[in-house]
Design a protein around this motif. Sequence first.
Motif, PDB file in Angstrom:
ATOM      1  N   LYS A  56       0.829  -1.214   0.000  1.00  0.00           N
ATOM      2  CA  LYS A  56       0.000   0.000   0.000  1.00  0.00           C
ATOM      3  C   LYS A  56       0.866   1.268   0.000  1.00  0.00           C
ATOM      4  CE  LYS A  56      -3.988  -2.187   1.142  1.00  0.00           C
ATOM      5  NZ  LYS A  56      -4.380  -2.976   0.023  1.00  0.00           N
ATOM      6  N   CYS A  57       2.170   1.093  -0.200  1.00  0.00           N
ATOM      7  CA  CYS A  57       3.111   2.218  -0.128  1.00  0.00           C
ATOM      8  C   CYS A  57       3.629   2.613  -1.507  1.00  0.00           C
ATOM      9  CB  CYS A  57       4.306   1.837   0.743  1.00  0.00           C
ATOM     10  SG  CYS A  57       3.895   1.509   2.463  1.00  0.00           S
ATOM     11  N   VAL A  58       3.988   3.879  -1.620  1.00  0.00           N
ATOM     12  CA  VAL A  58       4.683   4.413  -2.794  1.00  0.00           C
ATOM     13  C   VAL A  58       6.011   4.941  -2.284  1.00  0.00           C
ATOM     14  CG1 VAL A  58       4.651   6.124  -4.630  1.00  0.00           C
ATOM     15  CG2 VAL A  58       2.501   5.081  -3.879  1.00  0.00           C
ATOM     16  N   ALA A  59       7.095   4.499  -2.906  1.00  0.00           N
ATOM     17  CA  ALA A  59       8.423   4.927  -2.460  1.00  0.00           C
ATOM     18  C   ALA A  59       9.152   5.631  -3.602  1.00  0.00           C
ATOM     19  CB  ALA A  59       9.225   3.719  -1.982  1.00  0.00           C
ATOM     20  N   PHE A  60       9.867   6.682  -3.262  1.00  0.00           N
ATOM     21  CA  PHE A  60      10.627   7.485  -4.215  1.00  0.00           C
ATOM     22  C   PHE A  60      12.109   7.224  -3.992  1.00  0.00           C
ATOM     23  CE2 PHE A  60       6.591   9.437  -3.536  1.00  0.00           C
ATOM     24  CZ  PHE A  60       6.236  10.011  -4.747  1.00  0.00           C
ATOM     25  N   GLU A  61      12.858   7.069  -5.090  1.00  0.00           N
ATOM     26  CA  GLU A  61      14.279   6.740  -4.958  1.00  0.00           C
ATOM     27  C   GLU A  61      15.049   7.289  -6.147  1.00  0.00           C
ATOM     28  OE1 GLU A  61      17.604   5.889  -3.656  1.00  0.00           O
ATOM     29  OE2 GLU A  61      16.038   5.099  -2.355  1.00  0.00           O
ATOM     30  N   ASP A  62      16.322   7.614  -5.895  1.00  0.00           N
ATOM     31  CA  ASP A  62      17.169   8.138  -6.969  1.00  0.00           C
ATOM     32  C   ASP A  62      18.368   7.238  -7.257  1.00  0.00           C
ATOM     33  OD1 ASP A  62      18.679   8.622  -4.716  1.00  0.00           O
ATOM     34  OD2 ASP A  62      19.073  10.713  -5.184  1.00  0.00           O
ATOM     35  N   ALA A  63      18.359   6.021  -6.743  1.00  0.00           N
ATOM     36  CA  ALA A  63      19.463   5.095  -6.980  1.00  0.00           C
ATOM     37  C   ALA A  63      18.918   3.724  -7.375  1.00  0.00           C
ATOM     38  CB  ALA A  63      20.320   4.961  -5.725  1.00  0.00           C
ATOM     39  N   GLN A  64      19.639   3.060  -8.270  1.00  0.00           N
ATOM     40  CA  GLN A  64      19.214   1.743  -8.747  1.00  0.00           C
ATOM     41  C   GLN A  64      19.046   0.750  -7.597  1.00  0.00           C
ATOM     42  OE1 GLN A  64      18.343   0.771 -12.001  1.00  0.00           O
ATOM     43  NE2 GLN A  64      17.630  -1.022 -10.911  1.00  0.00           N
ATOM     44  N   ALA A  65      19.973   0.730  -6.660  1.00  0.00           N
ATOM     45  CA  ALA A  65      19.873  -0.204  -5.530  1.00  0.00           C
ATOM     46  C   ALA A  65      18.608   0.051  -4.717  1.00  0.00           C
ATOM     47  CB  ALA A  65      21.107  -0.092  -4.638  1.00  0.00           C
ATOM     48  N   GLY A  66      18.217   1.301  -4.580  1.00  0.00           N
ATOM     49  CA  GLY A  66      16.997   1.644  -3.858  1.00  0.00           C
ATOM     50  C   GLY A  66      15.754   1.161  -4.581  1.00  0.00           C
ATOM     51  N   ASP A  89       3.888  14.849  -9.544  1.00  0.00           N
ATOM     52  CA  ASP A  89       2.537  15.386  -9.594  1.00  0.00           C
ATOM     53  C   ASP A  89       1.654  14.440  -8.789  1.00  0.00           C
ATOM     54  OD1 ASP A  89      -0.264  15.121 -11.220  1.00  0.00           O
ATOM     55  OD2 ASP A  89       0.461  17.201 -11.210  1.00  0.00           O
ATOM     56  N   PHE A  90       1.062  14.932  -7.725  1.00  0.00           N
ATOM     57  CA  PHE A  90       0.278  14.094  -6.825  1.00  0.00           C
ATOM     58  C   PHE A  90      -0.830  13.349  -7.549  1.00  0.00           C
ATOM     59  CE2 PHE A  90      -3.143  13.427  -3.708  1.00  0.00           C
ATOM     60  CZ  PHE A  90      -2.466  12.595  -2.825  1.00  0.00           C
ATOM     61  N   LYS A  91      -1.561  14.033  -8.403  1.00  0.00           N
ATOM     62  CA  LYS A  91      -2.659  13.388  -9.125  1.00  0.00           C
ATOM     63  C   LYS A  91      -2.143  12.263 -10.012  1.00  0.00           C
ATOM     64  CE  LYS A  91      -6.606  14.272 -12.182  1.00  0.00           C
ATOM     65  NZ  LYS A  91      -6.656  12.908 -12.555  1.00  0.00           N
ATOM     66  N   MET A  92      -1.025  12.472 -10.686  1.00  0.00           N
ATOM     67  CA  MET A  92      -0.444  11.442 -11.534  1.00  0.00           C
ATOM     68  C   MET A  92      -0.061  10.215 -10.709  1.00  0.00           C
ATOM     69  SD  MET A  92       3.037  10.310 -12.763  1.00  0.00           S
ATOM     70  CE  MET A  92       3.939  11.573 -11.986  1.00  0.00           C
ATOM     71  N   ILE A  93       0.535  10.432  -9.555  1.00  0.00           N
ATOM     72  CA  ILE A  93       0.929   9.324  -8.681  1.00  0.00           C
ATOM     73  C   ILE A  93      -0.311   8.564  -8.205  1.00  0.00           C
ATOM     74  CG2 ILE A  93       2.025   8.694  -6.490  1.00  0.00           C
ATOM     75  CD1 ILE A  93       4.059   9.634  -8.568  1.00  0.00           C
ATOM     76  N   VAL A  94      -1.331   9.286  -7.766  1.00  0.00           N
ATOM     77  CA  VAL A  94      -2.565   8.645  -7.280  1.00  0.00           C
ATOM     78  C   VAL A  94      -3.238   7.870  -8.414  1.00  0.00           C
ATOM     79  CG1 VAL A  94      -4.893   9.084  -6.399  1.00  0.00           C
ATOM     80  CG2 VAL A  94      -2.936  10.264  -5.400  1.00  0.00           C
ATOM     81  N   ASP A  95      -3.321   8.467  -9.600  1.00  0.00           N
ATOM     82  CA  ASP A  95      -3.935   7.788 -10.739  1.00  0.00           C
ATOM     83  C   ASP A  95      -3.173   6.510 -11.091  1.00  0.00           C
ATOM     84  OD1 ASP A  95      -5.883   9.731 -10.897  1.00  0.00           O
ATOM     85  OD2 ASP A  95      -4.989  10.753 -12.619  1.00  0.00           O
ATOM     86  N   PHE A  96      -1.852   6.600 -11.123  1.00  0.00           N
ATOM     87  CA  PHE A  96      -1.049   5.425 -11.454  1.00  0.00           C
ATOM     88  C   PHE A  96      -1.203   4.358 -10.374  1.00  0.00           C
ATOM     89  CE2 PHE A  96       2.619   2.696 -11.684  1.00  0.00           C
ATOM     90  CZ  PHE A  96       2.778   2.491 -13.042  1.00  0.00           C
ATOM     91  N   TYR A  97      -1.164   4.774  -9.119  1.00  0.00           N
ATOM     92  CA  TYR A  97      -1.295   3.825  -8.005  1.00  0.00           C
ATOM     93  C   TYR A  97      -2.630   3.090  -8.063  1.00  0.00           C
ATOM     94  CZ  TYR A  97      -1.579   1.855  -3.344  1.00  0.00           C
ATOM     95  OH  TYR A  97      -1.731   0.987  -2.302  1.00  0.00           O
ATOM     96  N   SER A  98      -3.697   3.778  -8.441  1.00  0.00           N
ATOM     97  CA  SER A  98      -5.017   3.147  -8.481  1.00  0.00           C
ATOM     98  C   SER A  98      -5.090   2.047  -9.545  1.00  0.00           C
ATOM     99  CB  SER A  98      -6.110   4.182  -8.717  1.00  0.00           C
ATOM    100  OG  SER A  98      -6.037   4.700 -10.019  1.00  0.00           O
ATOM    101  N   LYS A  99      -4.205   2.090 -10.528  1.00  0.00           N
ATOM    102  CA  LYS A  99      -4.168   1.068 -11.595  1.00  0.00           C
ATOM    103  C   LYS A  99      -3.001   0.091 -11.426  1.00  0.00           C
ATOM    104  CE  LYS A  99      -5.949   4.557 -14.632  1.00  0.00           C
ATOM    105  NZ  LYS A  99      -5.445   5.761 -15.219  1.00  0.00           N
ATOM    106  N   TRP A 100      -2.126   0.384 -10.481  1.00  0.00           N
ATOM    107  CA  TRP A 100      -0.898  -0.384 -10.297  1.00  0.00           C
ATOM    108  C   TRP A 100      -1.197  -1.792  -9.824  1.00  0.00           C
ATOM    109  CZ3 TRP A 100       1.520  -1.451  -5.312  1.00  0.00           C
ATOM    110  CH2 TRP A 100       2.810  -1.989  -5.423  1.00  0.00           C
ATOM    111  N   LYS A 101      -0.484  -2.720 -10.400  1.00  0.00           N
ATOM    112  CA  LYS A 101      -0.572  -4.123 -10.003  1.00  0.00           C
ATOM    113  C   LYS A 101       0.827  -4.612  -9.648  1.00  0.00           C
ATOM    114  CE  LYS A 101      -4.904  -4.742 -11.383  1.00  0.00           C
ATOM    115  NZ  LYS A 101      -5.684  -3.779 -10.726  1.00  0.00           N
ATOM    116  N   ILE A 102       0.914  -5.373  -8.600  1.00  0.00           N
ATOM    117  CA  ILE A 102       2.193  -5.956  -8.219  1.00  0.00           C
ATOM    118  C   ILE A 102       2.535  -7.027  -9.240  1.00  0.00           C
ATOM    119  CG2 ILE A 102       3.427  -7.238  -6.457  1.00  0.00           C
ATOM    120  CD1 ILE A 102       1.394  -6.014  -4.458  1.00  0.00           C
ATOM    121  N   THR A 103       3.748  -6.906  -9.809  1.00  0.00           N
ATOM    122  CA  THR A 103       4.167  -7.888 -10.807  1.00  0.00           C
ATOM    123  C   THR A 103       5.249  -8.776 -10.271  1.00  0.00           C
ATOM    124  OG1 THR A 103       5.716  -6.288 -11.715  1.00  0.00           O
ATOM    125  CG2 THR A 103       3.545  -6.435 -12.759  1.00  0.00           C
TER     126      THR A 103
END
Length: 71
Positions: free
Chosen positions: A13-23, A57-71
């Motif tokens: 249920k989390c969204v995480a932001f990262e700037d490194a490949q290992a992250g 963009d908060f709306k973009m993140i929320v929209d993407f999250y609502s369609k996101w599926k764990i792969t």
Amino acid sequence: MTCAEALSIDPTKCVAFEDAQAGIEAINSAKMMSVGIGVGITSISPDIVLKSTREIDFKMIVDFYSKWKIT
């Protein structure tokens, strides 16, 4: 992952932001939605790729999250 556990939130249920490949790899391993910021992708891609934090963009993140599926 530590934050999700401390807040008793399911990592899926989390969204995480990262700037490194290992992250990004750690975020994806934890089954969180990943947002890569300025990441040079070498192995695992983030769910969303942004060039900089200016593109967040908060709306973009929320929209993407609502369609996101764990792969």
